[in-house]
Each structure stands twice: as C-alpha cells, then as structure tokens.
Write an enzyme that holds these catalytic residues in place. Structure first.
Site, PDB file in Angstrom:
ATOM      1  N   ARG A 267       0.830  -1.214   0.000  1.00 18.75           N
ATOM      2  CA  ARG A 267       0.000   0.000   0.000  1.00 18.75           C
ATOM      3  C   ARG A 267       0.856   1.252   0.000  1.00 18.75           C
ATOM      4  NH1 ARG A 267      -5.510  -1.724   3.154  1.00 18.75           N
ATOM      5  NH2 ARG A 267      -6.104  -3.238   1.564  1.00 18.75           N
TER       6      ARG A 267
ATOM      7  N   ARG B 106      12.771 -22.324   1.564  1.00 12.74           N
ATOM      8  CA  ARG B 106      14.218 -22.163   1.761  1.00 12.74           C
ATOM      9  C   ARG B 106      14.856 -22.671   0.464  1.00 12.74           C
ATOM     10  NH1 ARG B 106      14.350 -21.271   7.388  1.00 12.74           N
ATOM     11  NH2 ARG B 106      12.815 -22.488   8.548  1.00 12.74           N
TER      12      ARG B 106
ATOM     13  N   ASN C 190      17.223 -14.634   9.421  1.00 16.04           N
ATOM     14  CA  ASN C 190      18.661 -14.676   9.201  1.00 16.04           C
ATOM     15  C   ASN C 190      19.115 -15.144   7.825  1.00 16.04           C
ATOM     16  OD1 ASN C 190      20.725 -13.917  10.802  1.00 16.04           O
ATOM     17  ND2 ASN C 190      20.139 -15.314  12.437  1.00 16.04           N
TER      18      ASN C 190
ATOM     19  N   ASP D 144      12.216 -16.393  15.792  1.00 16.56           N
ATOM     20  CA  ASP D 144      13.387 -16.646  16.651  1.00 16.56           C
ATOM     21  C   ASP D 144      13.966 -15.387  17.303  1.00 16.56           C
ATOM     22  OD1 ASP D 144      13.078 -19.207  15.796  1.00 16.56           O
ATOM     23  OD2 ASP D 144      14.907 -19.312  14.610  1.00 16.56           O
TER      24      ASP D 144
ATOM     25  N   ARG E  21       2.323 -33.603  38.100  1.00 21.42           N
ATOM     26  CA  ARG E  21       3.254 -33.951  37.026  1.00 21.42           C
ATOM     27  C   ARG E  21       4.186 -32.788  36.709  1.00 21.42           C
ATOM     28  NH1 ARG E  21      -1.239 -36.695  33.083  1.00 21.42           N
ATOM     29  NH2 ARG E  21      -0.978 -38.806  33.862  1.00 21.42           N
TER      30      ARG E  21
ATOM     31  N   GLY F  53       6.697 -18.481  34.428  1.00 20.29           N
ATOM     32  CA  GLY F  53       7.169 -18.903  35.747  1.00 20.29           C
ATOM     33  C   GLY F  53       7.744 -20.315  35.755  1.00 20.29           C
TER      34      GLY F  53
ATOM     35  N   ARG G  99       9.667 -29.427  48.022  1.00 20.24           N
ATOM     36  CA  ARG G  99       9.126 -28.198  48.625  1.00 20.24           C
ATOM     37  C   ARG G  99       7.603 -28.212  48.617  1.00 20.24           C
ATOM     38  NH1 ARG G  99      13.051 -25.418  45.606  1.00 20.24           N
ATOM     39  NH2 ARG G  99      11.498 -24.546  44.186  1.00 20.24           N
TER      40      ARG G  99
HETATM   41  O1  F6P Z   1      11.815 -19.791  11.261  1.00 14.25           O
HETATM   42  C1  F6P Z   1      12.605 -20.172  12.298  1.00 14.25           C
HETATM   43  C2  F6P Z   1      12.284 -21.598  12.693  1.00 14.25           C
HETATM   44  O2  F6P Z   1      10.945 -21.698  13.100  1.00 14.25           O
HETATM   45  C3  F6P Z   1      13.220 -22.124  13.752  1.00 14.25           C
HETATM   46  O3  F6P Z   1      12.821 -21.772  15.048  1.00 14.25           O
HETATM   47  C4  F6P Z   1      13.159 -23.608  13.490  1.00 14.25           C
HETATM   48  O4  F6P Z   1      14.338 -24.230  13.919  1.00 14.25           O
HETATM   49  C5  F6P Z   1      13.030 -23.668  11.999  1.00 14.25           C
HETATM   50  O5  F6P Z   1      12.455 -22.462  11.588  1.00 14.25           O
HETATM   51  C6  F6P Z   1      12.212 -24.822  11.502  1.00 14.25           C
HETATM   52  O6  F6P Z   1      12.262 -24.809  10.103  1.00 14.25           O
HETATM   53  P1  F6P Z   1      11.298 -25.673   9.172  1.00 14.25           P
HETATM   54  O7  F6P Z   1       9.939 -25.066   9.214  1.00 14.25           O
HETATM   55  O8  F6P Z   1      11.913 -25.562   7.836  1.00 14.25           O
HETATM   56  O9  F6P Z   1      11.280 -27.052   9.728  1.00 14.25           O
END
Ligand code: F6P
Length: 323
Positions: A25, A72, A103, A127, A162, A185, A211
């Site tokens: 936009r 990817r 990244n 992440d 548990r 927590g 505890r």
């Molecule tokens: O995008 C980051 C992430 O979710 C990481 O935390 C994880 O290790 C990875 O991607 C998992 O990748 P994929 O979805 O390709 O299995």
C-alpha cells in the site's frame, strides 16, 4: 523508481501478511507498481510473480503465515541461481526488492545487494535472532502462543502432580524459550546460551517436589545439546528421581501458524512502510528494524550470517529466578 517486488522467505512468521500489505500500500501510494513473488527466493529464480493491487492485500492483516508462500532455496545460494533471479527482475523492469524474513533470508538479501541490485530487508522471524533489531515480526505472537501452552500444561500438571518438559522452536537462539519460560514462571529454562544438564534438571525438579509443588515446568529450546529425547532417556534409568510423574510436549510449528498479535501487526506495518520509505529515499542494502523504540536501518553486510544471542540481562534474570 517505477516497480518493486516483495518476497517472504525462510520460516513463516505471524505478521508477514501485515508487512506485505504495508509495503504494497505504501508503494501504491507513491505510484510504484508492486510484484508479489511466490515462495521466496525460489519463486524469484523461477519467475513466479504477479502484480499486486490494494485489494489483493485486503483482509490479510489478521492472518498468520504468508499468502505469498515461503521456502528455503538451495539454488539461490549458488551464483547461477542469483544470476537467474537478477535476469527475471531486469526483464520485468523491477527496480528494487523488499525481502521479509529472518537470518538466512537477509543473508540472501546481502548477497543480491552485493551484486548491485537495490534490496531492503524487513526483520521477520519467530526466533528474534537478527542483528540490527531489538525485535522481529512474529516473535511476540510465538511467545504468547508458547505461554498459553505453558499455562495450560501447568494447570493439568497440577491436577496430576506432574512435571512437563516443553520444547520450543528457536534453532540456535533461546530467546523464545527464555521469554515464554520467564513469563510462564517455569521452574527450569534451558537454552543454548544457558544450558541446564539433565542431571541438574532432575535435581531442581526433585527440590521443587520436596518443597511441596504440585507441578513443574521445564522449558527447553530446540537448539540445546541435551534435548527432550536425551533428558527423557536420562530419567528412564530412574523414574523416581524427580518425584513428579514426567511428560513431554514438543510445540514445534504450532507457534508459527498463529494469528499475529496486535504488537506484531503494528510492528509489521511500521517496518513495511519504513522499507518503502528507505527505498524511496534511495537507501538500500539495509535491514529495517526497531531499536530502542526507533525505526533503524542497518547495513545488510553487517548482519548477514550472524546470529544474535539473547541479552545477558535475560540470562541473569533466569539465573535469579531459578530457585
Ligand atoms: O523460522 C525459524 C524456525 O521456526 C526455527 O525456530 C526452526 O528451527 C526452523 O524455523 C524450523 O524450520 P522448518 O519449518 O523448515 O522445519
């Protein structure tokens, strides 16, 4: 600048759609044509892209994932893949590219920009491990979904006396586990930056049980060496060592597919507009992020290939609270 392309790459993150909407936009507002690339870098190599108008990005701000699709791409890591991508951009008369991702994706952005093509990155990954930003799109939603799971597990844990091992995503960075663990927590938080051994986890659970606690939560980041499977194997030898009955839950991709929180929608909107402003001002080769509340631009070359660790103040906080 007459035309730009947008792509989302790597793991999807809640808020990516809001970012696509904002980039589109704000480009259309400046009479710049927008091409949406399907499935990340691979779609750019295969020339899978279509024009986007204002209506194409309507009704998506509240939806998780990315309607453009993500992937990817191994091919983009090769020079031949990047050359194909550049040819497709030139043939379509596209002047610049906005890359929404984490990244690996921004390392790709740096590589393409290094070949002379204007690229701006938008920081987006659950992440939160990107340099050049305090916070990434998707991380807040992922923390909240993880937190909800922790709260639910604590409730059922308490009914049955548990302890739960909860594994979160986060590849090489423990931010998600740390933040959700602190907010929930948790009795123990184990991340690559502050790894807790199976032996120590057993000791801490036993102490909590002695505890008088009726439940205990151990949050474990996916990237630790002593992961859930190894911890379970360790406890298998002596089932009584922790007092509690033990169960494990691996959250995995569940936290990645949620609808974005208000925070993520707003961050995505601000960063998406900032990416376009940067290109319009003639500044490319940068990642737009947020640092100390301000929108910032950091050279892609400075962030490429680096993983931001969690801040030491968070690690200190976890140490103090682990009692
Ligand atoms: O995008 C980051 C992430 O979710 C990481 O935390 C994880 O290790 C990875 O991607 C998992 O990748 P994929 O979805 O390709 O299995």
């Amino acid at each position: 600048m007459k035309a730009i392309a947008i792509l989302t790459s790597g793991g999807d993150a809640p808020g990516m759609n809001a970012a696509i909407r904002a980039v589109t936009r704000s480009a259309l507002n400046r009479d710049i044509a927008v091409f949406g690339v399907r499935e990340g870098w691979q779609g750019l190599i295969d020339d899978r892209m279509t024009r986007l108008n204002a209506r194409d990005v309507g009704g998506i701000i509240q939806i998780g994932g990315t309607f453009l699709g993500s992937a990817r791409s191994k091919e983009f890591r090769e020079e031949s893949g990047r050359s194909k991508a550049l040819r497709n951009l030139a043939t379509r008369g596209i002047d610049a590219l906005v890359v929404i991702g984490g990244n690996g994706s921004q390392t790709g952005s740096a590589a393409l920009h290094g070949l002379g093509f204007p690229v701006v990155g938008v920081a987006s990954t659950i992440d939160n491990d990107l340099f050049g930003t305090d916070v990434t799109i998707g991380c807040d939603t992922a923390i909240n979904v993880t937190l909800e799971a922790i709260d639910n597990l604590r409730t059922t844990g308490s009914s049955h006396t548990r302890a739960f091992l909860v594994e979160t995503m986060g590849r090489n960075c423990g931010y998600l586990a740390m933040m959700a663990g602190l907010a929930g927590g948790a009795e123990v938080i184990s991340t690559p930056e502050l790894e807790v051994s199976a032996f120590e986890i057993a000791e801490r659970l036993r102490a909590a049980y002695d505890r008088g606690k009726t439940h205990a939560i151990v949050v474990i980041a996916e990237g630790v060496k002593e992961n859930v499977a190894r911890i379970l194997a360790h406890f298998e030898k002596d089932r009584d060592m922790v007092g509690f009955e033990l169960r494990a839950t691996v959250l995995g991709h569940v936290v990645r597919g949620a609808p974005p929180t208000a925070f993520d929608r707003l961050l995505a909107t601000r960063l998406g507009v900032a990416a376009l402003t940067s290109l319009a001002e003639g500044v490319s080769g940068v990642l737009v992020g947020e640092q100390r509340g301000e929108i910032t631009r950091t050279p892609l070359a400075e962030i490429a290939g680096r993983t931001k660790p969690i801040s030491t103040s968070l690690i200190d906080l976890a140490r103090v609270l682990a009692q």
